[in-house]
Enzyme design. Structure first.
Site, PDB file in Angstrom:
ATOM      1  N   GLY A  80      -1.678 -11.905  -9.795  1.00  0.00           N
ATOM      2  CA  GLY A  80      -2.595 -10.968  -9.162  1.00  0.00           C
ATOM      3  C   GLY A  80      -2.438 -11.002  -7.657  1.00  0.00           C
ATOM      4  O   GLY A  80      -1.635 -11.745  -7.106  1.00  0.00           O
ATOM      5  N   HIS A  81      -3.250 -10.193  -6.969  1.00  0.00           N
ATOM      6  CA  HIS A  81      -3.152 -10.123  -5.509  1.00  0.00           C
ATOM      7  C   HIS A  81      -4.344 -10.775  -4.818  1.00  0.00           C
ATOM      8  O   HIS A  81      -4.556 -10.588  -3.623  1.00  0.00           O
ATOM      9  CB  HIS A  81      -3.008  -8.674  -5.046  1.00  0.00           C
ATOM     10  CG  HIS A  81      -3.792  -7.675  -5.866  1.00  0.00           C
ATOM     11  ND1 HIS A  81      -5.149  -7.752  -6.048  1.00  0.00           N
ATOM     12  CD2 HIS A  81      -3.380  -6.587  -6.561  1.00  0.00           C
ATOM     13  CE1 HIS A  81      -5.558  -6.755  -6.807  1.00  0.00           C
ATOM     14  NE2 HIS A  81      -4.495  -6.032  -7.153  1.00  0.00           N
ATOM     15  N   ASN A 134      -2.597  -0.769  -2.627  1.00  0.00           N
ATOM     16  CA  ASN A 134      -1.499  -1.037  -3.555  1.00  0.00           C
ATOM     17  C   ASN A 134      -0.232  -0.353  -3.048  1.00  0.00           C
ATOM     18  O   ASN A 134      -0.277   0.780  -2.568  1.00  0.00           O
ATOM     19  CB  ASN A 134      -1.838  -0.512  -4.953  1.00  0.00           C
ATOM     20  CG  ASN A 134      -2.930  -1.323  -5.621  1.00  0.00           C
ATOM     21  OD1 ASN A 134      -3.266  -2.410  -5.179  1.00  0.00           O
ATOM     22  ND2 ASN A 134      -3.497  -0.778  -6.692  1.00  0.00           N
ATOM     23  N   ILE A 135       0.896  -1.021  -3.181  1.00  0.00           N
ATOM     24  CA  ILE A 135       2.151  -0.484  -2.672  1.00  0.00           C
ATOM     25  C   ILE A 135       2.553   0.791  -3.392  1.00  0.00           C
ATOM     26  O   ILE A 135       3.279   1.634  -2.842  1.00  0.00           O
ATOM     27  CB  ILE A 135       3.267  -1.552  -2.775  1.00  0.00           C
ATOM     28  CG1 ILE A 135       4.493  -1.133  -1.951  1.00  0.00           C
ATOM     29  CG2 ILE A 135       3.661  -1.798  -4.237  1.00  0.00           C
ATOM     30  CD1 ILE A 135       5.537  -2.219  -1.826  1.00  0.00           C
ATOM     31  N   ASP A 136       2.088   0.989  -4.632  1.00  0.00           N
ATOM     32  CA  ASP A 136       2.493   2.177  -5.390  1.00  0.00           C
ATOM     33  C   ASP A 136       1.536   3.356  -5.210  1.00  0.00           C
ATOM     34  O   ASP A 136       1.715   4.402  -5.816  1.00  0.00           O
ATOM     35  CB  ASP A 136       2.633   1.850  -6.883  1.00  0.00           C
ATOM     36  CG  ASP A 136       1.347   1.295  -7.492  1.00  0.00           C
ATOM     37  OD1 ASP A 136       0.267   1.540  -6.929  1.00  0.00           O
ATOM     38  OD2 ASP A 136       1.440   0.613  -8.523  1.00  0.00           O
ATOM     39  N   LYS A 153       3.064   4.390 -11.129  1.00  0.00           N
ATOM     40  CA  LYS A 153       3.359   3.197 -11.920  1.00  0.00           C
ATOM     41  C   LYS A 153       4.327   3.498 -13.060  1.00  0.00           C
ATOM     42  O   LYS A 153       5.036   2.614 -13.516  1.00  0.00           O
ATOM     43  CB  LYS A 153       2.063   2.615 -12.492  1.00  0.00           C
ATOM     44  CG  LYS A 153       1.054   2.120 -11.453  1.00  0.00           C
ATOM     45  CD  LYS A 153      -0.179   1.558 -12.126  1.00  0.00           C
ATOM     46  CE  LYS A 153      -1.219   1.101 -11.125  1.00  0.00           C
ATOM     47  NZ  LYS A 153      -0.772  -0.056 -10.333  1.00  0.00           N
TER      48      LYS A 153
END
Length: 292
Positions: free
Chosen positions: A8-9, A37-39, A180
Site C-alpha cells: 500500500g501507499h 495516484n500516479i494513474d 488502471k
C-alpha cells in the site's frame, strides 16, 4: 517471488521523513504537498483549492478530494464519521454482510479520489511524535498456484483522522480519471476527451456528464493485444455502455452509441467493419471480413 507484494501507499509519510525530502521541502519554504495516484490523469493542481488553503492560513492540515459515485465506483473507499472524527473506509474493511450496503450509491454517495492536500509541517510533527495512526487493511488473495494468502496494507488517505481541521471537498468527476485497465485507456484515447494546456477534460460535444461504462474481456487485457484490435479508436461521444468479449476486432471510423454488446463465440472471430455505426445493438456469433 510470489511472496512479495506492494504494502500500500500508507508509508509515504515515513518515506518522506526518513529520506530527508520532507525537511528539504520545508527548508525551501514549501507548506503544502499535493498527493495523488500516479494513474489518475485528472489529478492536476487546482488553484481554487490551493487558494482556499492559503487564505485559511493553512489551518486545514489535511484536505481530501471526493467525488460522486457512479456504477463504476461501487468499490471505491469512502469517508465516514467515526468516534467524532473523519475516517477512511476501504472496501476490504467492510464485513461481507454489509458489502451490498457499501456498494449502494444512495447510502454512500461519494468516494475518495486519493487526491490529497496535506501540511508538510503537520506531517513532520505526526511522524516525529509517533501519532500517525493508519488502519491495517486485510486483503484476502489467491496466488497463481492456488494458495490463499493475506496481504496487509495501509492507505495514505487513512491518516486523515490524525490531522486537525481535516475535511473533504466534493470535486467534479473530471478530477478522477484513472487508467488502471485497458477499458480506462480506451476512454482517454477516444474523442470523449481533449487536452488543453496539459489538462484532460471531457469533450464539450458529450451530451451527458457521466462517462460510459466499458467492460473489455481478457483478449483486450494486454496493451499489445488491445492496440492491435483497433485500426482506429471508435467514436464514443454518444456511448452509454460497451461490453466486448472474445476475439473481436474493430475497423476504422467505427461509431458506438447507446448500449453495445459484442460477444464472439469461443474459437470464432468478429470483425466490426470500417465505418460501422452500432447503436443499441447486440452482436454475437462470428463475423469475419477477409482481404481479397
Amino acid at each position: 517471488n510470489e511472496g512479495w507484494y506492494p504494502p500500500g501507499h500508507g508509508d509515504l509519510y515515513e518515506s518522506l521523513y526518513n529520506s530527508g525530502v520532507l525537511d528539504k521541502l520545508i527548508e525551501k519554504g514549501k507548506e503544502i504537498i499535493f498527493i495523488s495516484n500516479i494513474d489518475n490523469l485528472g489529478a492536476t493542481v487546482d488553484l481554487n483549492i490551493l487558494s482556499h488553503i492559503v487564505k485559511s492560513g493553512c489551518q486545514n492540515q489535511f484536505i481530501a478530494e471526493v467525488t460522486n459515485k457512479t456504477r463504476a465506483d461501487v468499490k471505491g473507499g469512502t469517508l465516514i464519521e467515526y468516534n467524532g472524527c473523519v475516517k477512511l473506509l476501504e472496501f476490504a474493511q467492510v464485513p461481507k454482510e454489509h458489502v451490498d450496503d457499501f456498494k449502494c450509491v444512495k447510502k454512500f454517495k461519494i468516494f475518495n479520489t486519493n487526491n490529497l492536500w496535506i501540511s508538510l509541517r503537520a506531517i513532520k510533527e505526526r511522524v516525529m511524535t509517533g501519532t500517525l495512526e493508519r488502519d491495517v487493511i486485510v486483503n484476502h488473495k489467491a496466488l497463481d498456484d492456488g494458495r490463499n494468502v493475506i496481504q496487509l496494507e495501509t492507505a495514505v488517505g487513512a491518516a486523515i483522522k490524525n490531522f486537525s481541521g481535516a475535511f473533504a471537498i466534493n470535486v467534479p468527476r473530471s478530477r478522477f480519471l484513472p487508467v488502471k485497465h485497458t477499458s480506462d485507456l480506451l476512454l482517454v484515447m477516444s474523442n470523449l476527451y481533449t487536452i488543453e494546456e496539459g489538462v484532460i477534460a471531457m469533450s464539450p460535444e458529450r451530451q451527458f456528464p457521466s462517462t460510459p461504462l466499458i467492460k473489455l474481456g481478457p483478449d483486450f487485457k494486454r496493451i499489445q493485444s488491445f492496440l492491435k484490435r483497433f485500426q482506429t479508436i471508435p467514436d464514443l461521444l454518444e456511448l452509454d455502455h460497451l461490453t466486448v468479449t472474445g476475439d473481436v476486432y474493430f475497423g476504422r471510423d467505427v461509431s458506438l452509441r447507446g448500449t453495445v454488446i459484442i460477444i464472439a463465440n469461443h474459437g470464432e472471430r468478429i470483425d466490426i467493419p470500417s465505418g460501422s455505426l452500432l447503436e443499441n445493438k447486440i452482436v454475437s456469433g462470428n463475423l469475419r471480413i477477409l482481404d481479397h
